[in-house]
Each structure stands twice: as C-alpha cells, then as structure tokens.
Design a protein around this motif. Structure first.
Motif, PDB file in Angstrom:
ATOM      1  N   THR A 285       1.088  -1.400   0.043  1.00  0.00           N
ATOM      2  CA  THR A 285       0.109   0.037   0.100  1.00  0.00           C
ATOM      3  C   THR A 285       0.973   1.281   0.142  1.00  0.00           C
ATOM      4  O   THR A 285       0.238   2.326  -0.305  1.00  0.00           O
ATOM      5  CB  THR A 285      -1.010   0.056   1.338  1.00  0.00           C
ATOM      6  OG1 THR A 285      -0.278   0.214   2.388  1.00  0.00           O
ATOM      7  CG2 THR A 285      -1.754  -1.174   1.573  1.00  0.00           C
ATOM      8  N   LEU A 286       2.175   1.237   0.246  1.00  0.00           N
ATOM      9  CA  LEU A 286       3.070   2.423   0.308  1.00  0.00           C
ATOM     10  C   LEU A 286       3.962   2.336  -0.861  1.00  0.00           C
ATOM     11  O   LEU A 286       4.732   3.456  -0.942  1.00  0.00           O
ATOM     12  CB  LEU A 286       3.982   2.147   1.651  1.00  0.00           C
ATOM     13  CG  LEU A 286       3.486   2.235   3.087  1.00  0.00           C
ATOM     14  CD1 LEU A 286       4.541   1.865   4.041  1.00  0.00           C
ATOM     15  CD2 LEU A 286       2.758   3.398   3.245  1.00  0.00           C
TER      16      LEU A 286
ATOM     17  N   VAL B 169      10.368   6.686   1.175  1.00  0.00           N
ATOM     18  CA  VAL B 169      10.669   5.982   2.413  1.00  0.00           C
ATOM     19  C   VAL B 169      12.091   6.250   2.748  1.00  0.00           C
ATOM     20  O   VAL B 169      12.975   6.433   1.547  1.00  0.00           O
ATOM     21  CB  VAL B 169      10.204   4.693   2.439  1.00  0.00           C
ATOM     22  CG1 VAL B 169       8.568   4.522   2.465  1.00  0.00           C
ATOM     23  CG2 VAL B 169      10.826   3.816   1.366  1.00  0.00           C
ATOM     24  N   THR B 170      12.755   5.785   3.767  1.00  0.00           N
ATOM     25  CA  THR B 170      13.796   6.055   4.021  1.00  0.00           C
ATOM     26  C   THR B 170      14.309   4.601   4.613  1.00  0.00           C
ATOM     27  O   THR B 170      13.851   4.171   5.579  1.00  0.00           O
ATOM     28  CB  THR B 170      14.565   7.102   5.072  1.00  0.00           C
ATOM     29  OG1 THR B 170      14.238   8.388   4.667  1.00  0.00           O
ATOM     30  CG2 THR B 170      15.812   7.014   5.172  1.00  0.00           C
TER      31      THR B 170
ATOM     32  N   THR C 187      11.984   6.572  -3.648  1.00  0.00           N
ATOM     33  CA  THR C 187      10.397   6.185  -3.698  1.00  0.00           C
ATOM     34  C   THR C 187      10.450   4.800  -3.827  1.00  0.00           C
ATOM     35  O   THR C 187      10.975   4.092  -4.483  1.00  0.00           O
ATOM     36  CB  THR C 187       9.962   6.759  -4.888  1.00  0.00           C
ATOM     37  OG1 THR C 187      10.644   8.003  -5.191  1.00  0.00           O
ATOM     38  CG2 THR C 187       8.593   6.731  -5.242  1.00  0.00           C
ATOM     39  N   LEU C 188       9.426   3.975  -2.870  1.00  0.00           N
ATOM     40  CA  LEU C 188       9.060   2.785  -3.195  1.00  0.00           C
ATOM     41  C   LEU C 188       8.578   2.081  -4.328  1.00  0.00           C
ATOM     42  O   LEU C 188       7.631   2.467  -4.708  1.00  0.00           O
ATOM     43  CB  LEU C 188       8.318   2.421  -1.800  1.00  0.00           C
ATOM     44  CG  LEU C 188       7.968   0.903  -1.423  1.00  0.00           C
ATOM     45  CD1 LEU C 188       9.536   0.233  -1.249  1.00  0.00           C
ATOM     46  CD2 LEU C 188       7.172   0.514  -0.428  1.00  0.00           C
ATOM     47  N   HIS C 189       9.502   1.526  -4.845  1.00  0.00           N
ATOM     48  CA  HIS C 189       9.177   0.797  -6.200  1.00  0.00           C
ATOM     49  C   HIS C 189       8.338  -0.077  -5.982  1.00  0.00           C
ATOM     50  O   HIS C 189       7.174  -0.625  -6.766  1.00  0.00           O
ATOM     51  CB  HIS C 189      10.057   0.779  -7.123  1.00  0.00           C
ATOM     52  CG  HIS C 189       9.749   0.109  -8.538  1.00  0.00           C
ATOM     53  ND1 HIS C 189      10.094  -1.229  -8.834  1.00  0.00           N
ATOM     54  CD2 HIS C 189       9.317   0.612  -9.708  1.00  0.00           C
ATOM     55  CE1 HIS C 189       9.769  -1.591  -9.933  1.00  0.00           C
ATOM     56  NE2 HIS C 189       9.103  -0.469 -10.618  1.00  0.00           N
TER      57      HIS C 189
ATOM     58  N   ILE D 132      12.796   0.897   8.582  1.00  0.00           N
ATOM     59  CA  ILE D 132      12.329   1.398   7.157  1.00  0.00           C
ATOM     60  C   ILE D 132      11.565   2.700   7.841  1.00  0.00           C
ATOM     61  O   ILE D 132      10.375   2.521   8.639  1.00  0.00           O
ATOM     62  CB  ILE D 132      11.441   0.712   6.381  1.00  0.00           C
ATOM     63  CG1 ILE D 132      12.259  -0.406   5.770  1.00  0.00           C
ATOM     64  CG2 ILE D 132      10.879   1.365   5.211  1.00  0.00           C
ATOM     65  CD1 ILE D 132      11.410  -1.581   4.967  1.00  0.00           C
ATOM     66  N   LEU D 133      12.156   3.785   7.405  1.00  0.00           N
ATOM     67  CA  LEU D 133      11.176   5.160   7.954  1.00  0.00           C
ATOM     68  C   LEU D 133      10.044   5.576   7.059  1.00  0.00           C
ATOM     69  O   LEU D 133      10.379   5.666   5.795  1.00  0.00           O
ATOM     70  CB  LEU D 133      12.250   6.318   8.241  1.00  0.00           C
ATOM     71  CG  LEU D 133      13.480   5.929   9.107  1.00  0.00           C
ATOM     72  CD1 LEU D 133      14.581   7.081   8.993  1.00  0.00           C
ATOM     73  CD2 LEU D 133      12.920   5.931  10.356  1.00  0.00           C
ATOM     74  N   LEU D 134       8.810   5.611   7.548  1.00  0.00           N
ATOM     75  CA  LEU D 134       7.697   5.902   6.852  1.00  0.00           C
ATOM     76  C   LEU D 134       7.316   7.355   6.663  1.00  0.00           C
ATOM     77  O   LEU D 134       7.575   7.978   7.930  1.00  0.00           O
ATOM     78  CB  LEU D 134       6.573   4.965   7.142  1.00  0.00           C
ATOM     79  CG  LEU D 134       7.042   3.503   7.410  1.00  0.00           C
ATOM     80  CD1 LEU D 134       5.703   2.874   7.966  1.00  0.00           C
ATOM     81  CD2 LEU D 134       7.159   3.033   5.988  1.00  0.00           C
TER      82      LEU D 134
END
Lengths: 93, 133
Positions: free
Chosen positions: A9-10, A15-16, A28-30, A70-72
């Motif tokens: 969903t993210l 994210v880091t 960017t979360l691919h 994982i930083l959101l």
C-alpha cells in the motif's frame, strides 16, 4: 504476509531505508516482495560523502535480510487499519 | 490509504519469490557485499536467494578521491552476502571527480586510511577516558 501487504500500500511513497551496515537510503518505494526485499527509485544516500560509490546509482534493490528499519512518511500510517489487520492475522494465524 | 482494507494477497497475486531481479537482467550493476566490497558487473542470472551471476565483474575500491578497479571475470555471488544492488547510471560512469589509480596505489591508500582510523580511535578513547575523570 501482513507487512508485505502493508508495504504494497506504500508503493509510490518516499521512504528511508536504514541498513544494518548503517547505510541509509531515501527513495521512492517501487516494489516489495514477500521477503521484504525492497526496490527504490530516485535514491538519495543520507550521508553522501561517506558513500561515494553510490553517486552514480539512481535505483537500487535492497535485500530484505540487511534492513534494520524503514522510516515511513508520518501521514501514511493508519494505526487503526494496522491494528485491525494485526488482530485478524493473529486470529487466523 | 484510509479506504483500503489490508487483505492478505490472493494466491494468484503473490509473485513467485524469484522475480524481484528480472528487470535488472543484463544491466550493469553495482553490488555491495556484507564485507563492504563493491563489485560491478553485468547481471546474467539470479535466484530467489539473490545468488547472482555477474559477467565482466570488477571490484571497485574508492579511497578519498582515488579509485581502482580489479578485474574479476565471471563471478557467482552467494545471496546471503548481498547487501544491495544498484543500477549504475551509465551517463555518470566513470565517476566524476575521482582519479583512477593502479591496484597497488589504492591498496596503499587503503592501508594509510586504516592506520589513520585506528589512530583516531585510540585518540578518541584517550579523550573519552579524560571525560570520565
């Protein structure tokens, strides 16, 4: 499976990812897979001078086993949703 | 995000665990290993454990503003050692602002850097001791 579904969903959010070797990458979360391997686009290494080898890298694949955390983005965490999913998973699993 | 319900994925939706790297095939990749080494090569094959086959592999060592490349040839990397794979932007290769030197020169620079770090470590330990006093 819960976290795999949650990270799906993210996809598209920034994210880091902090790795166990202290490297931190923002991007960017691919995509994510069931091992929580992560693919990031448009990456930016957090401490750039310390990791000069990453200068020519735009996108990367991170093995799930080396992720520390994982930083959101704060707005994307729906606590109620996560609570419900966790309860459902605990009941079903 | 608020409207979505977190459902477990249908069995058809779950991709088989081996497909994560299929888009990276035949690309020039920078692979970082757990021991800190950086290997550059063309990805020819992989599996679900991220075991990799890299063709034309070379190890790139960067110390300060110098770098060296040690040719390794065809390499198989065991997945448990892989930290990350980065797609190298060919437009930014070879890396700007870095001077290419020989393997001997870079090994010397590495040794010098290690000595300097050790020296810094001992100095810091001494100062920390003084702080406690």
């Amino acid at each position: 499976m819960l976290f795999y579904s949650y990270f799906k969903t993210l996809v598209g959010k920034e994210v880091t990812v902090e790795l166990k070797n202290d490297l931190a990458i923002t991007g960017t979360l691919h995509s994510v897979d069931q091992y929580l391997n992560i693919k990031l686009n448009n990456i930016r290494v957090v401490n750039e001078q310390k990791y000069p080898h990453m200068l020519s890298v735009r996108a990367c694949f991170v093995r799930g086993s080396v992720v520390r955390f994982i930083l959101l983005p704060p707005g994307s965490v729906d606590v109620e949703l996560l609570h419900d999913a966790t309860r459902r998973e605990a009941r079903g699993g | 995000m608020d409207d979505q319900v977190l459902l477990p994925p249908n069995i058809e939706e779950i991709p088989p665990p081996g497909l994560a790297l299929v888009e990276e095939l035949d690309k020039l990749l920078l692979v970082q290993l757990r021991d800190g080494r950086k290997i550059i090569g063309t990805l020819r094959s992989f599996d679900q454990f991220a075991n990799l086959v890299l063709q034309g592999a070379k190890e790139r060592i960067i110390v300060g503003s110098q770098y060296a490349e040690i040719p390794l040839g065809l390499h198989v990397v065991r997945g448990e050692n892989v930290v990350l794979l980065g797609e190298l932007d060919l437009a930014r290769e070879p890396p700007a602002g870095l001077e290419l030197v020989s393997e001997a020169a870079i090994k010397q620079a590495q040794r010098a850097e290690r000595e300097a770090d050790k020296m810094k470590g001992t100095l810091r330990a001494r100062f920390d001791f003084l702080d406690d006093v």
